[in-house]
Design an enzyme around this catalytic site. Structure first.
Site, PDB file in Angstrom:
ATOM      1  N   CYS A   1       0.737  -1.369  -0.044  1.00 34.40           N
ATOM      2  CA  CYS A   1       0.153  -0.001   0.118  1.00 34.40           C
ATOM      3  C   CYS A   1       0.879   1.139  -0.059  1.00 34.40           C
ATOM      4  O   CYS A   1       0.308   2.375  -0.403  1.00 34.40           O
ATOM      5  CB  CYS A   1      -0.922  -0.043   1.165  1.00 34.40           C
ATOM      6  SG  CYS A   1      -1.931  -1.503   1.523  1.00 34.40           S
TER       7      CYS A   1
ATOM      8  N   HIS B   1      -8.776   3.083  -3.255  1.00 35.51           N
ATOM      9  CA  HIS B   1      -7.300   2.780  -2.817  1.00 35.51           C
ATOM     10  C   HIS B   1      -6.525   2.136  -3.881  1.00 35.51           C
ATOM     11  O   HIS B   1      -6.399   0.903  -3.805  1.00 35.51           O
ATOM     12  CB  HIS B   1      -7.497   2.086  -1.614  1.00 35.51           C
ATOM     13  CG  HIS B   1      -5.996   1.833  -1.222  1.00 35.51           C
ATOM     14  ND1 HIS B   1      -4.837   2.348  -1.524  1.00 35.51           N
ATOM     15  CD2 HIS B   1      -5.670   0.501  -0.319  1.00 35.51           C
ATOM     16  CE1 HIS B   1      -3.810   1.684  -0.800  1.00 35.51           C
ATOM     17  NE2 HIS B   1      -4.291   0.576   0.004  1.00 35.51           N
TER      18      HIS B   1
ATOM     19  N   CYS C   1      -1.512   2.555   6.494  1.00 31.64           N
ATOM     20  CA  CYS C   1      -0.995   1.223   6.983  1.00 31.64           C
ATOM     21  C   CYS C   1      -0.641   0.423   5.499  1.00 31.64           C
ATOM     22  O   CYS C   1      -0.905   0.786   4.496  1.00 31.64           O
ATOM     23  CB  CYS C   1      -2.294   0.509   7.675  1.00 31.64           C
ATOM     24  SG  CYS C   1      -3.639   0.372   6.464  1.00 31.64           S
TER      25      CYS C   1
END
Length: 447
Positions: free
Chosen positions: A91, A402, A432
């Site tokens: 991520c 995302h 995160c």
């Protein structure tokens, strides 16, 4: 005190973000990156010959563009002589690209770096089962019909078995196809997916379904308001769709102005159907998009006449249990603050990526907990409070989405733009990271 080797963020651009399977589903990740990078170059009137390197984050790693950074760079008009490489930190891949650029500029090795991330989650492939791969390998090596025909018959029978597995929904069947996105969102160390890690946090931090849905509603409301008022257009550029290039995607596809608590309440738990509270409504959607930024040393920016948006003061990455990966920002933020010589009280705006509502709220509670600080961080007292009024003021990933390889740059860019609008001195971008990590970056307003 300002230094010639300060790393400044001159400007940034992103594409609109779109839920996977919608308007950007046929746009290759390299093309998304190219659109954002070309617009950034044009918007800053950048001499591409001055670029020392291009660093781009990506997680889907398209097989036809394995070093996607080089493909994006060349298609955007960067000279052949300029090196380019791709980074992958799940991520935080696009934040990793910025931190790589930071180190190279800070050290004096380079002066001008284009960094960012791109992702087409729509185009992450579905993988053929191993039984199919074995047949294909032999078929490609077959010499003549005599060897090929028996293999084609095996392939036909395998197809029939696959249809049976699909109809039965038996994902453990050796003929069931492997969905790349689902594999990527499942942690190989603990064997659970990202939604299940959010369920752990929701239970441990006492976060009710209603609390999570309220947070999700807030994200949609703030993002819709930001879109209406034109703030999103200040950081994005349209994408024209092939083949005629007449259809244009100029806004994010995700925020729902009409979202309600009633609609959110109707959604069933997705990851723990019996006792869970994480739904598709209080989670971020799978998304396509790209974001790019121009980084320079202060002395180079001054020399070229640029007025930067922000200075990158510091960054930090930290690890934790993979099954609690959503708490990553609570581990990486103290590290970034310490390196910047700041405390959380000095931070006027925060972009904390909304993988899940429960994940963001857990981070808020952890950072504001003396017990967590003492037991998990080795600190004598809590890091501090992230107040709702400074958090994700233009909405977050629950509404915007995302695109895993691009988000790290998006939140840094969104933060820098909003700090300038509000005259905020210091800001925090943090997220995160699947696998049990957190990433944080501290910016200082140049204006």
């Amino acid at each position: 005190m300002k230094s010639p080797r300060d790393v400044v963020l001159v400007e940034g651009v992103r594409t609109p973000f779109a839920k996977s399977g919608t308007k950007l589903k046929k746009v290759h990740a390299a093309q998304l990156g190219q659109v954002a990078l070309k617009q950034l170059i044009a918007q800053t009137n950048l001499d591409v010959n001055s670029v020392d390197e291009v660093i781009i984050g990506n997680t889907g790693n398209p097989p036809d563009a394995v070093n996607i950074s080089r493909v994006v760079a060349l298609n955007a008009g960067i000279p052949l002589k300029t090196s380019a490489y791709t980074v992958h930190r799940n991520c935080a891949s696009a934040m990793e690209s910025i931190s790589n650029g930071f180190e190279k500029i800070k050290s004096g090795t380079m002066d001008v770096i284009l960094a960012g991330g791109t992702e087409s989650m729509s185009q992450i492939p579905t993988l053929a089962p191993q039984k199919f791969q074995e047949i294909y390998e032999k078929l490609f090596a077959a010499k003549g019909p005599g060897q090929a025909l028996p293999l084609l018959w095996k392939l036909f029978k395998a197809d029939v078995n696959q249809i049976k597995a699909l109809l039965q929904g038996n994902m453990k069947d050796p003929y069931f196809p492997q969905i790349g996105v689902m594999l990527g969102l499942t942690d190989p160390f603990v064997g659970i997916n990202m939604g299940q890690t959010a369920e752990i946090l929701a239970k441990e931090w006492g976060l009710s379904r209603e609390m999570q849905d309220k947070f999700a509603l807030r994200s949609h409301q703030l993002a819709s308001k930001a879109m209406k008022e034109g703030r999103m257009k200040e950081e994005s550029t349209p994408v024209y769709l092939a083949p005629e290039y007449k259809e244009v995607i100029s806004e994010d596809i995700g925020p729902r102005e009409t979202q309600t608590m009633e609609a959110l309440a109707k959604l069933k738990p997705f990851f723990d159907k019996a006792t869970g509270s994480i739904t598709a409504g209080n989670s971020c959607p799978i998304t396509d998009g790209a974001a790019m930024v121009l980084l320079m040393s202060r002395e180079k920016a001054d020399q070229l006449g640029y007025k930067p948006l922000a200075t990158i003061r510091s960054y930090g990455f930290a690890g934790l249990e993979p099954e609690r990966m959503g708490l990553g920002p609570a581990y990486s933020t103290p590290l970034a603050l310490k390196r910047a010589g700041l405390s959380l009280k000095d931070i006027g705006l925060v972009e904390l990526n909304e993988a899940f509502a429960a994940q963001v709220m857990s981070c808020q509670r952890a950072l504001d907990s003396d017990k967590f600080a003492q037991e998990k961080l080795g600190l004598s007292a809590k890091v501090g409070e992230i107040r709702d009024e400074i958090l994700n003021v233009n909405g977050g990933a629950i509404a915007l989405g995302h695109p895993v390889g691009a988000t790290g740059t998006r939140i840094v860019l969104t933060l820098a733009k909003e700090m300038k609008r509000r005259g905020v001195q210091h800001g925090l971008a943090t997220l995160c990271i699947g696998g049990g990590q957190g990433g944080s970056m501290i910016l200082e307003n140049e204006n």
